[in-house]
Design a protein around this motif. Structure first.
Motif, PDB file in Angstrom:
ATOM      1  N   LYS A 198       7.789 -53.121  79.690  1.00  0.00           N
ATOM      2  CA  LYS A 198       7.918 -52.217  78.298  1.00  0.00           C
ATOM      3  C   LYS A 198       6.809 -51.584  78.265  1.00  0.00           C
ATOM      4  O   LYS A 198       5.699 -51.856  78.780  1.00  0.00           O
ATOM      5  N   PHE A 199       6.840 -50.654  77.514  1.00  0.00           N
ATOM      6  CA  PHE A 199       5.560 -50.019  76.917  1.00  0.00           C
ATOM      7  C   PHE A 199       4.803 -50.917  76.197  1.00  0.00           C
ATOM      8  O   PHE A 199       5.059 -51.659  75.397  1.00  0.00           O
ATOM      9  N   GLY A 200       3.535 -50.465  76.555  1.00  0.00           N
ATOM     10  CA  GLY A 200       2.355 -51.274  75.841  1.00  0.00           C
ATOM     11  C   GLY A 200       1.234 -50.365  75.204  1.00  0.00           C
ATOM     12  O   GLY A 200       1.346 -49.284  75.320  1.00  0.00           O
ATOM     13  N   THR A 201       0.130 -51.080  74.862  1.00  0.00           N
ATOM     14  CA  THR A 201      -0.704 -50.506  74.235  1.00  0.00           C
ATOM     15  C   THR A 201      -1.765 -50.255  75.078  1.00  0.00           C
ATOM     16  O   THR A 201      -1.606 -50.681  76.281  1.00  0.00           O
ATOM     17  N   ALA A 202      -2.698 -49.448  74.842  1.00  0.00           N
ATOM     18  CA  ALA A 202      -3.667 -49.114  76.062  1.00  0.00           C
ATOM     19  C   ALA A 202      -4.545 -50.382  76.464  1.00  0.00           C
ATOM     20  O   ALA A 202      -5.053 -50.433  77.433  1.00  0.00           O
ATOM     21  N   GLU A 203      -4.719 -51.201  75.179  1.00  0.00           N
ATOM     22  CA  GLU A 203      -5.703 -52.368  75.423  1.00  0.00           C
ATOM     23  C   GLU A 203      -4.755 -53.258  76.186  1.00  0.00           C
ATOM     24  O   GLU A 203      -5.511 -53.858  77.230  1.00  0.00           O
ATOM     25  N   GLU A 204      -3.527 -53.339  76.143  1.00  0.00           N
ATOM     26  CA  GLU A 204      -2.712 -54.441  76.909  1.00  0.00           C
ATOM     27  C   GLU A 204      -2.688 -53.913  78.435  1.00  0.00           C
ATOM     28  O   GLU A 204      -2.777 -54.579  79.357  1.00  0.00           O
ATOM     29  N   ASP A 205      -2.628 -52.395  78.686  1.00  0.00           N
ATOM     30  CA  ASP A 205      -2.711 -51.912  79.704  1.00  0.00           C
ATOM     31  C   ASP A 205      -3.821 -52.183  80.660  1.00  0.00           C
ATOM     32  O   ASP A 205      -3.924 -52.570  81.642  1.00  0.00           O
ATOM     33  N   ALA A 206      -5.032 -52.196  79.730  1.00  0.00           N
ATOM     34  CA  ALA A 206      -6.476 -52.326  80.327  1.00  0.00           C
ATOM     35  C   ALA A 206      -6.506 -53.639  81.033  1.00  0.00           C
ATOM     36  O   ALA A 206      -6.988 -53.770  82.248  1.00  0.00           O
ATOM     37  N   TYR A 207      -6.103 -54.837  80.220  1.00  0.00           N
ATOM     38  CA  TYR A 207      -6.011 -56.042  80.570  1.00  0.00           C
ATOM     39  C   TYR A 207      -5.128 -56.411  81.900  1.00  0.00           C
ATOM     40  O   TYR A 207      -5.260 -57.475  82.316  1.00  0.00           O
ATOM     41  N   ARG A 208      -4.403 -55.619  82.122  1.00  0.00           N
ATOM     42  CA  ARG A 208      -3.192 -55.563  83.194  1.00  0.00           C
ATOM     43  C   ARG A 208      -3.994 -55.107  84.195  1.00  0.00           C
ATOM     44  O   ARG A 208      -3.213 -55.064  85.383  1.00  0.00           O
ATOM     45  N   ARG A 209      -5.228 -54.289  84.349  1.00  0.00           N
ATOM     46  CA  ARG A 209      -5.711 -53.782  85.478  1.00  0.00           C
ATOM     47  C   ARG A 209      -6.168 -54.625  86.345  1.00  0.00           C
ATOM     48  O   ARG A 209      -6.505 -55.827  86.235  1.00  0.00           O
ATOM     49  N   ASP A 210      -6.752 -54.242  87.653  1.00  0.00           N
ATOM     50  CA  ASP A 210      -7.034 -55.410  88.611  1.00  0.00           C
ATOM     51  C   ASP A 210      -8.489 -55.465  88.368  1.00  0.00           C
ATOM     52  O   ASP A 210      -8.927 -56.838  88.539  1.00  0.00           O
ATOM     53  N   LEU A 211      -9.180 -54.554  88.091  1.00  0.00           N
ATOM     54  CA  LEU A 211     -10.790 -54.841  87.792  1.00  0.00           C
ATOM     55  C   LEU A 211     -11.261 -54.430  86.560  1.00  0.00           C
ATOM     56  O   LEU A 211     -10.571 -53.340  86.168  1.00  0.00           O
ATOM     57  N   THR A 212     -12.233 -54.800  86.137  1.00  0.00           N
ATOM     58  CA  THR A 212     -12.734 -54.343  84.658  1.00  0.00           C
ATOM     59  C   THR A 212     -13.150 -52.907  85.140  1.00  0.00           C
ATOM     60  O   THR A 212     -13.019 -52.086  84.013  1.00  0.00           O
ATOM     61  N   ILE A 213     -13.923 -52.628  86.232  1.00  0.00           N
ATOM     62  CA  ILE A 213     -14.374 -51.025  86.410  1.00  0.00           C
ATOM     63  C   ILE A 213     -13.382 -50.256  86.657  1.00  0.00           C
ATOM     64  O   ILE A 213     -13.575 -49.171  86.392  1.00  0.00           O
ATOM     65  N   ASN A 214     -12.210 -50.690  86.887  1.00  0.00           N
ATOM     66  CA  ASN A 214     -11.131 -50.020  86.924  1.00  0.00           C
ATOM     67  C   ASN A 214     -10.151 -49.755  85.796  1.00  0.00           C
ATOM     68  O   ASN A 214      -8.996 -49.128  85.710  1.00  0.00           O
ATOM     69  N   SER A 215     -10.642 -50.767  84.565  1.00  0.00           N
ATOM     70  CA  SER A 215      -9.577 -50.611  83.334  1.00  0.00           C
ATOM     71  C   SER A 215     -10.304 -49.395  82.287  1.00  0.00           C
ATOM     72  O   SER A 215      -9.768 -49.488  81.282  1.00  0.00           O
ATOM     73  N   LEU A 216     -11.287 -48.687  82.741  1.00  0.00           N
ATOM     74  CA  LEU A 216     -11.528 -47.458  81.646  1.00  0.00           C
ATOM     75  C   LEU A 216     -10.519 -46.372  81.718  1.00  0.00           C
ATOM     76  O   LEU A 216      -9.779 -46.154  82.557  1.00  0.00           O
TER      77      LEU A 216
END
Length: 586
Positions: A198-216
């Motif tokens: 479902k649609f999420g917020t940018a924060e929710e999407d960032a935490y679903r990324r693979d790595l923190t350096i790729n969550s920007l």
């Protein structure tokens, strides 16, 4: 004001760390890095050089970070190219044209690379309130209103079974491919490993990324870099490979992230987080990687590692995390049996080959030769391993790895297996090429007889036929042969460089390469035959071609290699004489 370390760990601010860019006018700030707290007061992030014990905090001091990884130079501002400015302007104009409230964010690798001062042409746009396909239609309609034509429109559907959870829309703008996806949030039911999207917020999407350096994110609307995990910039600065959520949760969500973590760790020289390493090597994650991810996606990641700047480091990570046989899966009933620990020998051959290429000089190998050299080395311990297909035909196990385990192109499998098959022949020729005489050759199955070849020409003929088999990859075969060539080295030594004595093997490679070039055999596969099939049929007085013509074509090639200065007329004279003798004998 400086946040205490413990308070920083507990803090879950709704707003991200922000970093200004150089494109659109930005608000004035004392420093580009800002932490926006839940109290809506922006506080400048202060870093001290006082050394502390390591804690997994986004506000780790530089001194503590230096104990785990070197500081990395991170730009304070993102500088857009002229092409990027034009692309982003078109997208913003689309919003204005349709009066859309959509937030446009560039996600992931582009932001990371820009902050590291590297160019990146892989632009992924994340949308907060519509699907990528919907926005691409809007862009197309806007461009049409201005007289411009949209190019390369495509939609790649989601495939949750293979951990591809999002539909992706693509289009070309100013000769760059742009991908569009919606921000996502995932819900997992108790009995399913496939999430409901479902649609999420940018924060929710960032935490679903693979790595923190790729969550920007780079917010095109506001001209800001957004760090919703509040540690992406810090992990980038201090060279850490960390997942936004717990590593096991992140990897089970998409097991391919294990290989991505390895690839980025090797590529940037960043340190893998200890918890990440534990999760990557656990049985649950390994099982998920083998069962849930398509072999094509695994093969693509491996190829990016092998083609990258640190292939040895990447494979070492794969070995250390006990992932080698998960990735490079073997068929059942391989003969001879492959030992469980032979992957360490694979890593050692890869390391030696990588270093040997540097010693010899990268200019001796183009990118494709270098890539297949590394694959040839990696699978060198498996060169004699075979399995039987459904028709009971023996097939090289390496062929299975390329075609089934990695789903790479057939030409890769063909080239590496040809290189491996050529090694016994090459090893038998090396002593003769080094001494430049036709000393007694080690008995090897050459696949044909060379009984009529003068002893003085035999070395050139055999070497020529070998090079015609492997063509442009003969230097790759020579490279592998130099690693296998017997020496008086003490094989019990652990150190890779001492074991392989790379300086001596580099000299061996260069000497043999020079000898082959001196024989005039480089590009021998491009040399045209002196006589063609029609000429052969005339000499043999044949009305139609057949096996006899093919047999004589090989004889002509042998004569031509033995007589590099011979002419077509001399070759025809030799053919007539040889054929006449053969008729008399019969």
């Amino acid at each position: 004001m400086r946040l205490s370390l413990n308070k920083a760990i507990r803090l879950k601010a709704k707003a991200p760390l922000l970093l200004h860019s150089l494109y659109l006018p930005a608000a004035n700030t004392s420093l580009p890095f800002r932490n926006v707290s839940t109290h809506s007061k922006a506080t400048t992030l202060t870093l001290t050089t006082k050394t502390r014990a390591f804690l997994p905090s986004p506000f780790l001091t530089c001194g503590a970070a230096m104990a785990t990884a070197a500081c990395v130079q991170v730009k304070e501002q993102i500088e857009l190219t002229e092409t990027e400015k034009k692309i982003f302007a078109r997208l913003l104009n689309t919003l204005r044209y349709f009066n859309l409230q959509t937030q446009l964010r560039v996600a992931g690798g582009w932001v990371r690379d820009k902050l590291l001062g590297k160019e990146c042409y892989d632009i992924d746009i994340a949308l907060d309130n519509m699907l990528g396909s919907e926005f691409v239609d809007k862009v197309r309609e806007y461009l049409s209103s201005t007289g411009e034509e949209a190019q390369g429109l495509a939609v790649i559907p989601s495939n949750p079974e293979q951990s591809k959870h999002l539909e992706t829309a693509r289009m070309r703008l100013f000769d760059l491919w742009i991908d569009f996806v919606n921000l996502r949030c995932e819900d997992y039911s108790e009995n399913s490993r496939i999430p409901t999207m479902k649609f999420g917020t940018a924060e929710e999407d960032a935490y679903r990324r693979d790595l923190t350096i790729n969550s920007l994110f780079y917010n095109i609307n506001t001209n800001l870099v957004e760090d919703f995990t509040k540690r992406g910039i810090e992990d980038l600065k201090f060279g850490r490979i960390v997942t936004p959520l717990t590593p096991k949760e992140t990897f089970l969500d998409d097991p391919l992230r294990v290989l991505r973590a390895i690839r980025f760790g090797a590529r940037f020289g960043f340190a893998l987080d200890e918890e990440l390493k534990k999760a990557a090597s656990c049985d649950d994650v390994k099982t998920a990687l083998a069962a849930k991810i398509s072999r094509e996606r695994i093969g693509t990641e491996i190829d990016l590692m092998i083609s990258g700047n640190q292939p040895v480091k990447a494979i070492d990570y794969i070995c250390d995390l006990t992932l080698f046989w998960v990735v490079f899966n073997l068929p059942l009933q391989v003969e001879p049996a492959v030992s469980e620990g032979c992957y360490r020998l694979s890593a050692a051959y890869l390391d030696a080959t990588w270093k040997l290429i540097q010693l010899i000089g990268c200019s001796s190998f183009n990118d494709e030769q270098r890539r297949l050299s590394l694959y040839s080395a990696l699978f060198l311990p498996l060169r004699n391993a075979t399995y039987k297909d459904r028709k009971a035909k023996k097939i090289p196990a390496v062929n299975y790895i390329f075609k089934d385990s990695l789903k790479r192109k057939a030409s890769d499998a063909e080239t590496v297996t040809k290189v491996h098959k050529s090694l016994d022949k090459f090893l038998s020729l090396i002593p003769c090429l080094l001494s430049n005489d036709d000393m007694q050759l080690v008995k090897v199955d050459w696949g044909q007889e060379f009984v009529d070849v003068p002893l003085s020409s035999k070395l050139r003929v055999l070497t020529g036929f070998l090079l015609k088999e492997i063509k442009d990859f003969w230097r790759v075969a020579l490279l592998m042969s130099t690693l296998l060539y017997p020496t008086d080295i003490d094989c019990t030594q652990d150190d890779r460089d001492k074991h392989f004595q790379l300086d001596k093997r580099k000299d061996l490679f260069v000497s043999v390469e020079n000898a082959i070039v001196k024989l005039g055999l480089d590009k021998v596969w491009d040399v045209k035959p002196l006589v063609n099939g029609k000429d052969i049929m005339n000499v043999l007085q044949l009305k139609a071609g057949g096996p006899l013509v093919s047999e004589w074509q090989q004889k002509v090639l042998t004569w031509q290699l033995a007589h590099p200065s011979g002419t077509a007329e001399e070759c025809l004279d030799w053919m007539r004489e040889t054929h006449s003798k053969r008729i008399k004998i019969e």
